[in-house]
Design an enzyme around this catalytic site. Structure first.
Site, mmCIF file in Angstrom:
data_model
loop_
_atom_site.group_PDB
_atom_site.id
_atom_site.type_symbol
_atom_site.label_atom_id
_atom_site.label_comp_id
_atom_site.label_asym_id
_atom_site.label_seq_id
_atom_site.Cartn_x
_atom_site.Cartn_y
_atom_site.Cartn_z
ATOM 1 N N THR A 64 0.823 -1.213 0.000
ATOM 2 C CA THR A 64 0.000 0.000 0.000
ATOM 3 C C THR A 64 0.858 1.265 0.000
ATOM 4 O O THR A 64 2.063 1.220 0.256
ATOM 5 C CB THR A 64 -0.925 0.043 1.236
ATOM 6 O OG1 THR A 64 -0.110 0.210 2.402
ATOM 7 C CG2 THR A 64 -1.749 -1.228 1.356
ATOM 8 N N CYS A 65 0.198 2.391 -0.271
ATOM 9 C CA CYS A 65 0.898 3.678 -0.371
ATOM 10 C C CYS A 65 0.963 4.386 0.960
ATOM 11 O O CYS A 65 0.770 5.598 1.039
ATOM 12 C CB CYS A 65 0.214 4.554 -1.402
ATOM 13 S SG CYS A 65 0.210 3.795 -3.016
ATOM 14 N N ASP A 66 1.181 3.646 2.026
ATOM 15 C CA ASP A 66 1.382 4.260 3.334
ATOM 16 C C ASP A 66 2.763 3.827 3.799
ATOM 17 O O ASP A 66 3.061 2.627 3.812
ATOM 18 C CB ASP A 66 0.310 3.777 4.321
ATOM 19 C CG ASP A 66 0.370 4.530 5.638
ATOM 20 O OD1 ASP A 66 1.488 4.677 6.183
ATOM 21 O OD2 ASP A 66 -0.684 4.957 6.130
ATOM 22 N N ASN A 113 -6.438 1.729 -0.436
ATOM 23 C CA ASN A 113 -5.830 1.737 -1.779
ATOM 24 C C ASN A 113 -6.615 0.855 -2.757
ATOM 25 O O ASN A 113 -6.097 0.442 -3.789
ATOM 26 C CB ASN A 113 -4.386 1.232 -1.767
ATOM 27 C CG ASN A 113 -3.369 2.327 -1.483
ATOM 28 O OD1 ASN A 113 -2.220 2.026 -1.201
ATOM 29 N ND2 ASN A 113 -3.749 3.569 -1.558
#
Ligand SMILES: *Cc1c(COP(=O)(O)O)cnc(C)c1O
Length: 376
Positions: free
Chosen positions: A323-325, A366
């Site tokens: 994910t984009c975290d 996401n």
């Protein structure tokens, strides 16, 4: 990995990470707990994995259930188990949820404050309450710290308050911390419980029950003591602190009941480096903290990993999710050893994932769907 899981994965056609749980392992864990402490009723901690087939299987084996919400209570009732097999073990409940549980037949409630006792007394007249006491969690890999429970001295007042308000002051509970690898960890808490029994008796209140909580470990990277070793140590501690007047006991295994029954199959999405010539590889999987591996928080739980290239030479890797975290990194402070030959697209097996994975998975962060779960 059991043969049944191997066979299932060989035939699986869907894409994406999944957890597969083998009910035979759950059955064998239940029997090991029941044998370890034959006079202790087993209340499975539903939060560890509330899958309907797991609950059904445990219902058939005669298990009772520790629930933390009305939803969990309803899931257990759906198996056909009677409400007398349910404990509402959360010390933090809305009054209307206590009322709903009472209406569904639940009569056993956890408390750790006078304020919570008052809620129970208002909407669950005559119910049994047990007071949870604090435990330091030493020796646990996933300690439960100070959020639940009160000091043992205060527990006496909480129970007396319950008694005065017409409830049945039933007993004492504690949790020695999850993934507790020290079989002696129950001793101190049982000493406190016995002191509370004595103090209550002096006030004319006869307590009946000690809830030994959970904490029974599952095997991750290292061997853990068997359920029987915990049973022996706990029985010894009960004898030491209660003498010949051993109270009714219950236990609430969660992780120990389902952890080793399941594994996750994941896929390598990317293997890269942060600069040319750097040795440390970053390996990104299609599952991370938000896909169900939340217990890697602070790198607390370290899962065993299997790759199709085990046996080849290895080197340290940072392991991360998709994910984009930037919090979605599983192991970085202590990197994991993975084969140098590992390739994008390889399947990785993450072992001992039957507990505390499916329900921790985000709904659609996401856009990734929640972790697929198969119980076979
Ligand atoms: C989470 C929990 C359990 C289960 O703990 P494990 O360490 O998974 O065995 C048992 N009792 C209570 C009250 C809990 O909150």
């Amino acid at each position: 990995m059991t043969d049944r899981i191997r066979e299932f994965l060989r035939n699986r056609r869907e894409d994406g990470p999944c957890v597969v749980v083998d009910l035979d392992v759950v059955r064998s864990n239940y029997r090991a707990f029941a044998r370890a402490l034959p006079d202790t009723r087993v209340f499975y901690a539903v939060k560890a994995n509330p899958d309907a087939f797991i609950l059904q299987t445990l219902e058939e084996l005669g298990s009772c259930f520790d629930c933390a919400s009305v939803q969990e209570i309803e899931m257990v009732l759906a198996t056909g188990a009677g409400a007398e097999r349910i404990s509402y073990g959360n010390t933090i409940k809305k009054e209307r949820d206590i009322a709903r549980a009472y209406k569904l037949g639940v009569r056993l409630f956890a408390v750790d404050s006078r304020e919570e006792v008052e809620k129970v007394a208002r909407v669950a007249p005559g119910a049994k309450v047990f007071c949870r006491i604090l435990c330091d969690g030493a020796g646990a890999e996933w300690p439960l710290s100070r959020k639940f429970g009160c000091e043992p001295e205060m527990a006496v007042d909480v129970l007396e308050h319950a008694h005065r308000l017409g409830l049945t002051a039933y007993g004492v509970s504690f949790h020695v911390g999850s993934q507790q690898k020290n079989v002696e960890a129950w001793d101190g808490a049982l000493a406190s419980a016995a002191a509370i029994f004595r103090e209550c008796a002096e006030r004319g209140i006869a307590l009946s029950m000690v809830n030994l909580g959970g904490g029974f470990p599952t095997r991750y990277l290292h061997d853990v003591p068997a359920a029987s070793a915990y049973g022996e140590a706990i029985f010894c501690a009960l004898r030491k602190h209660f003498g010949n007047r051993i109270p009714e006991t219950i236990m609430e295994p969660g992780r120990g009941m389902v952890g080793n029954a399941g594994l996750i199959e994941a896929e390598v999405v990317l293997i890269s480096r942060k600069s040319e010539g750097e040795a440390l590889r970053w390996v990104y999987l299609d599952i991370g903290k938000f896909g169900g591996l939340a217990e890697t928080m602070d790198e607390s739980i370290r899962y065993p990993l299997r790759t199709p290239r085990d046996g080849d030479n290895t080197a340290p890797c940072v392991l991360a999710g998709p994910t984009c975290d930037s919090a979605d990194v599983l192991y970085e402070k202590t990197p994991v050893e993975l084969p140098l030959s590992l390739a994008i697209g390889d399947k990785i097996l993450i072992e001992a994932c039957g507990a505390y994975t499916t329900t921790y998975s985000a709904v659609a962060f996401n856009g990734f769907p929640p972790l697929k779960s198969y119980v076979i």
